[in-house]
Scaffold this motif. Structure first.
Motif, short mmCIF file in Angstrom:
data_model
loop_
_atom_site.label_atom_id
_atom_site.label_comp_id
_atom_site.label_asym_id
_atom_site.label_seq_id
_atom_site.Cartn_x
_atom_site.Cartn_y
_atom_site.Cartn_z
N VAL A 101 1.13 -1.44 0.03
CA VAL A 101 0.40 0.19 -0.02
C VAL A 101 0.52 1.54 -0.04
N SER A 102 0.44 2.33 -1.05
CA SER A 102 1.74 3.35 -0.98
C SER A 102 0.77 4.72 -1.83
N GLN A 103 0.56 5.33 -1.32
CA GLN A 103 0.32 6.66 -2.02
C GLN A 103 0.41 6.96 -3.20
N GLU A 106 5.63 5.06 -4.70
CA GLU A 106 7.42 5.77 -4.65
C GLU A 106 8.50 4.80 -3.69
N THR A 107 7.61 5.25 -2.68
CA THR A 107 8.28 5.09 -1.63
C THR A 107 9.45 3.64 -1.85
N ALA A 108 10.25 4.26 -1.23
CA ALA A 108 11.63 2.99 -1.59
C ALA A 108 12.04 1.93 -0.81
N LYS A 242 1.44 14.23 15.69
CA LYS A 242 3.42 14.50 15.76
C LYS A 242 3.61 14.41 14.62
N GLU A 243 2.73 14.67 13.93
CA GLU A 243 3.56 15.04 12.45
C GLU A 243 3.80 16.41 12.44
N ILE A 244 2.05 17.19 12.68
CA ILE A 244 2.55 18.01 12.04
C ILE A 244 1.92 19.51 13.46
O1 M6R Z 1 3.23 7.80 -0.15
P1 M6R Z 1 3.47 5.98 0.46
O2 M6R Z 1 1.84 5.83 0.64
O3 M6R Z 1 4.60 5.45 0.53
O4 M6R Z 1 4.06 6.70 2.10
C1 M6R Z 1 4.24 6.45 3.51
C2 M6R Z 1 4.80 6.95 4.39
O5 M6R Z 1 5.73 7.71 4.20
C3 M6R Z 1 3.26 8.66 4.99
O6 M6R Z 1 2.60 7.86 4.74
C4 M6R Z 1 3.58 9.42 5.77
O7 M6R Z 1 3.70 8.59 6.97
C5 M6R Z 1 3.08 10.13 5.89
N1 M6R Z 1 3.49 11.98 5.42
C6 M6R Z 1 1.79 10.28 6.98
O8 M6R Z 1 1.06 11.27 6.97
#
Ligand code: M6R
Length: 364
Positions: A101-103, A106-108, A242-244
């Motif tokens: 699962v990846s938005q 491209e997540t390495a 945490k992130e924001i």
């Molecule tokens: O593009 P991706 O879904 O693979 O990204 C995965 C994470 O880097 C991403 O969900 C990250 O945790 C976000 N900043 C969460 O808000």
């Protein structure tokens, strides 16, 4: 274009009813009662187990999906963080489907985990927002989430679209394997079709959540608790905060409270409890009482019935509309996101471009 919103994140939170409706229409076309997958789809009678792999928010979508696949389709599911999975090099038994699962697609680490599974898993599936991405291209079957471009670094609409697609995939698995009756399937289908409206109703709590966030923004640490489907969502809520907002937030399965984190509770510790009035609600109430007995400040997110049952000792109450039990993580993602958003705005941080973070992590 922020469409009149102050931040992309606010716009992306607000457009969730629309994009979820879009995602649902693609997999459950109007007039059809069964889940349709693109291309040749997948036959779950040929699969004995699933391995789900991702990073960050997408990993929490996988953790949620585990509950659905196991409960509805009775398929054993393993979930892993991509950076751990790829170097652990786990054995992949026969009749395993691996799902990434990846938005961004491209997540390495997620891509490397996919490549590791290539000649080992029976089928490589992906749930992606970018159909031209590497992860989509290298999968046997890519399932698009139809969220549209997501600009805010903190993922919002991609998460709820990932969840919706994963739930529909679990329903397809349950149907293939004969684990779900026609009536139960239809109950899920109609609940899914009604979800965009329920989400719009949840978004109407925006002002109440903004008020609650003003108090949360004074905290140094925040604890999130949830059980069952609400446990992965507690993790997601803590990550978002945490992130924001840069407030330290941690999440635990409610049942773990006694096994350690209860030592942290005092009158400075807000505890966000995510608990719709479902089968596990009574358990969550007793955990909440343990927190309140130690003067912890409980912010309860529940439906009208749940809030009434919990009584008026809670510090803050956030009311959600009623929803089919299986859909609760999709709906309860909204207050978690709004809470993080308004807390960050109250603190004056850079909501769309939080420090040290990149939208797409294409290097390790
Ligand atoms: O593009 P991706 O879904 O693979 O990204 C995965 C994470 O880097 C991403 O969900 C990250 O945790 C976000 N900043 C969460 O808000």
């Amino acid at each position: 274009d922020k469409a009149g919103h102050k931040h992309f994140m606010a716009k992306e939170i607000a457009e969730q009813p629309t994009v979820i409706a879009e995602a649902i229409r693609h997999y459950l076309p109007v007039g059809e009662d069964a889940v349709h997958l693109p291309g040749d789809g997948i036959d779950f009678t040929k699969i004995d187990r699933l391995t789900l792999v991702a990073c960050g928010t997408a990993f929490y979508a996988c953790l949620t999906a585990k509950y659905w696949f196991e409960k509805l389709a009775r398929i054993p599911v393993e979930v892993d963080i991509a950076s751990e999975f790829r170097y652990r090099e786990p054995p992949i038994p026969g009749r395993t489907a691996a799902l990434f699962v990846s938005q961004s697609g491209e997540t390495a680490d997620t891509l490397a985990a996919l490549r590791y599974c290539k000649d080992k898993a029976d089928q490589i599936l992906s749930v992606v927002n970018v159909p031209e991405s590497s992860i989509a291209r290298e999968s046997d079957l890519a399932l698009p989430i139809h969220a549209g471009v997501e600009i805010g670094v903190a993922s919002t609409k991609a998460f709820t679209c990932q969840l919706s697609v994963l739930l529909m995939l679990a329903l397809k698995a349950a149907t293939d394997r004969g684990e779900i009756g026609e009536e139960e399937l239809q109950a899920h289908v109609s609940a899914l079709r009604g979800l965009p409206n329920v989400m719009s109703a949840a978004l109407e709590q925006n002002e109440a959540i903004r008020q609650a966030s003003l108090k949360l923004s004074e905290a140094r640490d925040v604890l999130f608790l949830g059980r069952g489907l609400m446990f992965p969502l507690a993790l997601e809520g803590a990550l978002k905060l945490k992130e924001i907002s840069y407030i330290h937030a941690e999440a635990y399965a409610s049942g773990e409270l006694k096994h350690g984190p209860i030592a942290l509770i005092d009158n400075n510790m807000p505890v966000v409890v995510l608990a719709p009035r479902d089968d596990l609600f009574d358990k969550s109430v007793s955990n909440m009482q343990e927190v309140m007995a130690r003067k912890g400040k409980v912010m309860l997110v529940s439906d009208a019935e749940g809030l009434a049952e919990a009584g008026d000792e809670v510090w803050q109450a956030i009311r959600m509309p009623q929803v089919h039990d299986s859909l609760s993580p999709i709906l309860y993602a909204l207050p978690a996101q709004m809470l993080a958003y308004h807390t960050a705005v109250a603190k004056g941080t850079d909501v769309d471009q939080p420090r040290n973070l990149a939208k797409s992590v294409t290097v390790e």
